[in-house]
Design a protein around this motif. Structure first.
Motif, PDB file in Angstrom:
ATOM      1  N   SER A   1       7.002   3.431   2.224  1.00 40.59           N
ATOM      2  CA  SER A   1       7.377   4.843   2.103  1.00 40.59           C
ATOM      3  C   SER A   1       8.753   5.165   2.668  1.00 40.59           C
ATOM      4  O   SER A   1       9.372   6.140   2.259  1.00 40.59           O
ATOM      5  N   MET A   2       9.222   4.376   3.617  1.00 36.27           N
ATOM      6  CA  MET A   2      10.509   4.670   4.237  1.00 36.27           C
ATOM      7  C   MET A   2      11.657   3.888   3.606  1.00 36.27           C
ATOM      8  O   MET A   2      12.806   4.318   3.664  1.00 36.27           O
ATOM      9  N   THR A   3      11.348   2.732   3.003  1.00 40.57           N
ATOM     10  CA  THR A   3      12.414   1.871   2.507  1.00 40.57           C
ATOM     11  C   THR A   3      12.246   1.476   1.043  1.00 40.57           C
ATOM     12  O   THR A   3      13.123   1.720   0.227  1.00 40.57           O
ATOM     13  N   HIS A   4      11.121   0.843   0.714  1.00 43.38           N
ATOM     14  CA  HIS A   4      10.988   0.197  -0.585  1.00 43.38           C
ATOM     15  C   HIS A   4      11.023   1.184  -1.752  1.00 43.38           C
ATOM     16  O   HIS A   4      11.944   1.134  -2.575  1.00 43.38           O
TER      17      HIS A   4
ATOM     18  N   GLY B   1       0.803  -1.218   0.000  1.00 44.30           N
ATOM     19  CA  GLY B   1       0.000   0.000   0.000  1.00 44.30           C
ATOM     20  C   GLY B   1       0.830   1.258   0.000  1.00 44.30           C
ATOM     21  O   GLY B   1       1.861   1.341   0.667  1.00 44.30           O
ATOM     22  N   ALA B   2       0.377   2.230  -0.781  1.00 40.80           N
ATOM     23  CA  ALA B   2       1.017   3.549  -0.794  1.00 40.80           C
ATOM     24  C   ALA B   2       0.932   4.175   0.590  1.00 40.80           C
ATOM     25  O   ALA B   2      -0.023   3.945   1.329  1.00 40.80           O
ATOM     26  N   PHE B   3       1.922   4.942   0.933  1.00 43.17           N
ATOM     27  CA  PHE B   3       2.008   5.691   2.182  1.00 43.17           C
ATOM     28  C   PHE B   3       2.149   4.810   3.422  1.00 43.17           C
ATOM     29  O   PHE B   3       2.129   5.322   4.536  1.00 43.17           O
ATOM     30  N   THR B   4       2.281   3.498   3.267  1.00 43.10           N
ATOM     31  CA  THR B   4       2.493   2.643   4.431  1.00 43.10           C
ATOM     32  C   THR B   4       3.973   2.725   4.831  1.00 43.10           C
ATOM     33  O   THR B   4       4.824   3.057   4.010  1.00 43.10           O
TER      34      THR B   4
END
Length: 159
Positions: free
Chosen positions: A50-53, A43-46
């Motif tokens: 958002s921090m790694t992938h 999911g977007a913004f998860t």
């Protein structure tokens, strides 16, 4: 059944954000005659996404393309508005943010997961990355916890 190396990407209609709003694209259009790296997130913004992938691909996109890749795609079971906003938030202007709003691509690939336990809904994409050449899967790395098999660094090393 999960897609395998050597299989052709199934024909599915998806959405990307265009100048006038969501536009329909097909997997046939996206993959025909091109070498593509496609990575998927639940999911977007998860947090992990958002921090790694996605940030790994944002940083490495030029190196990936320098290895002969025509396009880098990020897909999730989110709508085109969310994918566009997430791409903007992540400075992913050189990555195609592909909306699989109904989970049709994830389902056709056999790469769905039930994320209802996290409040994300029962049909989400597993986290994976693949290298696709002219519509045929050359490499498929599916993560089972950590973001390691599908990371930009791992895919770059495989190219």
């Amino acid at each position: 059944m999960t897609i395998q190396v050597g299989d052709k990407i199934p024909s599915v209609e998806l959405k990307v954000m265009g100048e006038k709003g969501p536009e329909t694209v097909t997997t046939d259009e996206l993959f025909a005659g091109k070498k593509v790296v496609m990575m998927a997130v639940p999911g977007a913004f998860t947090p992990g996404c958002s921090m790694t992938h996605l940030p790994g691909y944002v940083v490495k996109v030029d190196e990936i393309k320098a290895k002969g890749v025509d396009e880098v795609i990020c897909t999730a079971v989110n709508d085109a508005f969310v994918m566009a906003a997430w791409g903007k938030d992540q400075n992913a202007e050189h990555i195609t943010m592909l909306a699989d709003g109904n989970g049709e691509l994830a389902t056709a690939l056999g790469l769905t997961m039930d994320a209802s336990g996290f409040g994300l809904g029962s049909v989400r994409s597993q986290r994976y990355a693949m290298i696709v050449n002219d519509g045929v899967v050359e490499l498929l790395n599916v993560d089972s916890g950590e973001i390691d098999k599908s990371s930009a660094e791992t895919i770059l090393a495989a190219l």
